[in-house]
Enzyme design. Structure first.
Site, PDB file in Angstrom:
ATOM      1  N   ARG A  76      12.401  -2.094  10.806  1.00  0.00           N
ATOM      2  CA  ARG A  76      11.350  -1.590  11.698  1.00  0.00           C
ATOM      3  C   ARG A  76      11.155  -2.588  12.835  1.00  0.00           C
ATOM      4  NH1 ARG A  76       6.069   0.223   8.324  1.00  0.00           N
ATOM      5  NH2 ARG A  76       5.041  -0.807  10.034  1.00  0.00           N
TER       6      ARG A  76
ATOM      7  N   LYS B 208       0.833  -1.214   0.000  1.00  0.00           N
ATOM      8  CA  LYS B 208       0.000   0.000   0.000  1.00  0.00           C
ATOM      9  C   LYS B 208       0.865   1.262   0.000  1.00  0.00           C
ATOM     10  CE  LYS B 208      -2.056  -0.800   3.955  1.00  0.00           C
ATOM     11  NZ  LYS B 208      -1.368  -2.026   4.422  1.00  0.00           N
TER      12      LYS B 208
ATOM     13  N   ARG C 232       0.578  -9.012  13.735  1.00  0.00           N
ATOM     14  CA  ARG C 232      -0.025  -7.978  12.878  1.00  0.00           C
ATOM     15  C   ARG C 232      -0.970  -8.615  11.856  1.00  0.00           C
ATOM     16  NH1 ARG C 232       5.053  -5.216  10.578  1.00  0.00           N
ATOM     17  NH2 ARG C 232       3.685  -3.682   9.602  1.00  0.00           N
TER      18      ARG C 232
ATOM     19  N   ARG D 154      12.253  -6.550   4.884  1.00  0.00           N
ATOM     20  CA  ARG D 154      12.170  -5.118   4.588  1.00  0.00           C
ATOM     21  C   ARG D 154      13.197  -4.325   5.404  1.00  0.00           C
ATOM     22  NH1 ARG D 154       6.231  -2.431   4.871  1.00  0.00           N
ATOM     23  NH2 ARG D 154       6.435  -2.636   7.103  1.00  0.00           N
TER      24      ARG D 154
ATOM     25  N   ARG E  73      -8.735   1.098   9.760  1.00  0.00           N
ATOM     26  CA  ARG E  73      -8.281  -0.274   9.998  1.00  0.00           C
ATOM     27  C   ARG E  73      -9.277  -1.045  10.852  1.00  0.00           C
ATOM     28  NH1 ARG E  73      -2.336   0.738   9.329  1.00  0.00           N
ATOM     29  NH2 ARG E  73      -1.231  -1.218   9.558  1.00  0.00           N
TER      30      ARG E  73
HETATM   31  P1  AMP Z   1       1.710   0.676   9.196  1.00  0.00           P
HETATM   32  O1  AMP Z   1       2.927   1.490   8.959  1.00  0.00           O
HETATM   33  O2  AMP Z   1       0.522   1.150   8.429  1.00  0.00           O
HETATM   34  O3  AMP Z   1       1.968  -0.810   9.031  1.00  0.00           O
HETATM   35  O4  AMP Z   1       1.325   0.888  10.755  1.00  0.00           O
HETATM   36  C1  AMP Z   1       2.240   0.546  11.779  1.00  0.00           C
HETATM   37  C2  AMP Z   1       1.491   0.432  13.095  1.00  0.00           C
HETATM   38  O5  AMP Z   1       0.891   1.694  13.417  1.00  0.00           O
HETATM   39  C3  AMP Z   1       0.337  -0.561  13.124  1.00  0.00           C
HETATM   40  O6  AMP Z   1       0.761  -1.903  13.350  1.00  0.00           O
HETATM   41  C4  AMP Z   1      -0.490  -0.008  14.276  1.00  0.00           C
HETATM   42  O7  AMP Z   1       0.101  -0.309  15.523  1.00  0.00           O
HETATM   43  C5  AMP Z   1      -0.365   1.501  14.058  1.00  0.00           C
HETATM   44  N1  AMP Z   1      -1.429   2.026  13.157  1.00  0.00           N
HETATM   45  C6  AMP Z   1      -1.287   2.580  11.932  1.00  0.00           C
HETATM   46  N2  AMP Z   1      -2.455   2.931  11.409  1.00  0.00           N
HETATM   47  C7  AMP Z   1      -3.396   2.583  12.332  1.00  0.00           C
HETATM   48  C8  AMP Z   1      -4.816   2.663  12.367  1.00  0.00           C
HETATM   49  N3  AMP Z   1      -5.527   3.184  11.366  1.00  0.00           N
HETATM   50  N4  AMP Z   1      -5.441   2.195  13.491  1.00  0.00           N
HETATM   51  C9  AMP Z   1      -4.749   1.697  14.516  1.00  0.00           C
HETATM   52  N5  AMP Z   1      -3.420   1.572  14.539  1.00  0.00           N
HETATM   53  C10 AMP Z   1      -2.740   2.010  13.451  1.00  0.00           C
END
Ligand code: AMP
Length: 213
Positions: A160, A13, A171, A127, A88
């Protein structure tokens, strides 16, 4: 154009949203990036989010909804935006509907990236990111010329903390339980566009362009 990019972690994404954002001249709004920035700056928000993020859990709905509500009001969103990683959960989607209704904006399409779990695990665990410029690499699929060093700025490549294998499994579980119900939510709204995310980056990008036309 107002878009949502939906899909599991590692589906691509962020990579696709960045390209499309540059082509359309509209912002990529990544709640994950915003939370990581808050964490790096050591703000109250960052401290609150940290424990959820490092455990592979979702940050509470009220926290991310407040971030998005404030961000969407900004002037650069008037021409459109790409939501990358938000909503989400179903409550986040309902809150977004309310926020948009109040500002007479609407979502044009929801791009749903479909990728199988073994592919996601392979992508996420390999990654790497440049700590200085943020550029992305993969130890097998897109390695840097010199191990651990960014080709562009010479910065250190880091992993990360939530890309370690145990957290990845969590996740994916969280995605299946809390985020996957959004597929039916947006399908019922007539907004869902399915994309096979297990392909070359350029091929997926062309499919996205086709889906939003
Ligand atoms: P991402 O970079 O999108 O994979 O997000 C990394 C982490 O940020 C996720 O595993 C969640 O802990 C938190 N996070 C990001 N977006 C959301 C969301 N819309 N709702 C809740 N937690 C989020």
């Amino acid at each position: 154009m107002n878009l949502i990019f939906l899909g599991p972690p590692g589906a691509g994404k962020g990579t696709q949203a960045k390209r499309l954002s540059e082509q359309l001249g509209i912002p990529q709004i990544s709640t994950g990036d915003m939370l990581r920035e808050a964490k790096a700056e050591g703000t109250q928000l960052g401290k609150k989010a940290e424990k959820f993020m490092s455990a592979g859990q979702l940050v509470p709905d009220d926290v991310v909804i407040a971030i998005i509500e404030e961000r969407i009001k900004k002037a650069d969103c008037q021409k459109g935006f790409i939501l990358d990683g938000f909503p989400r959960t179903v409550p986040q989607a309902i809150a977004l509907d309310k926020i948009l209704k109040n500002s007479v904006l609407r979502i044009d399409s929801v791009i749903n990236f479909r990728v199988e779990d073994p592919t996601l695990v392979a992508r996420l665990s390999g990654r790497r990111l440049c700590a200085s410029c943020g550029r992305g690499y993969h130890i097998n699929f897109a390695p840097s010329k010199q191990v651990g060093v960014c080709d562009f700025c010479g910065g250190n490549l880091i992993q990360r903390s939530d890309d370690h294998e145990a957290t990845i499994t969590e996740r994916l579980k969280v995605y299946n339980q809390q985020t996957a119900p959004l597929i039916a939510y947006y399908d019922q709204a007539g907004l869902l566009r399915d994309i096979n995310g297990d392909d070359e980056v350029v091929v997926i990008y062309q499919k996205i362009l086709g889906a939003i036309q």
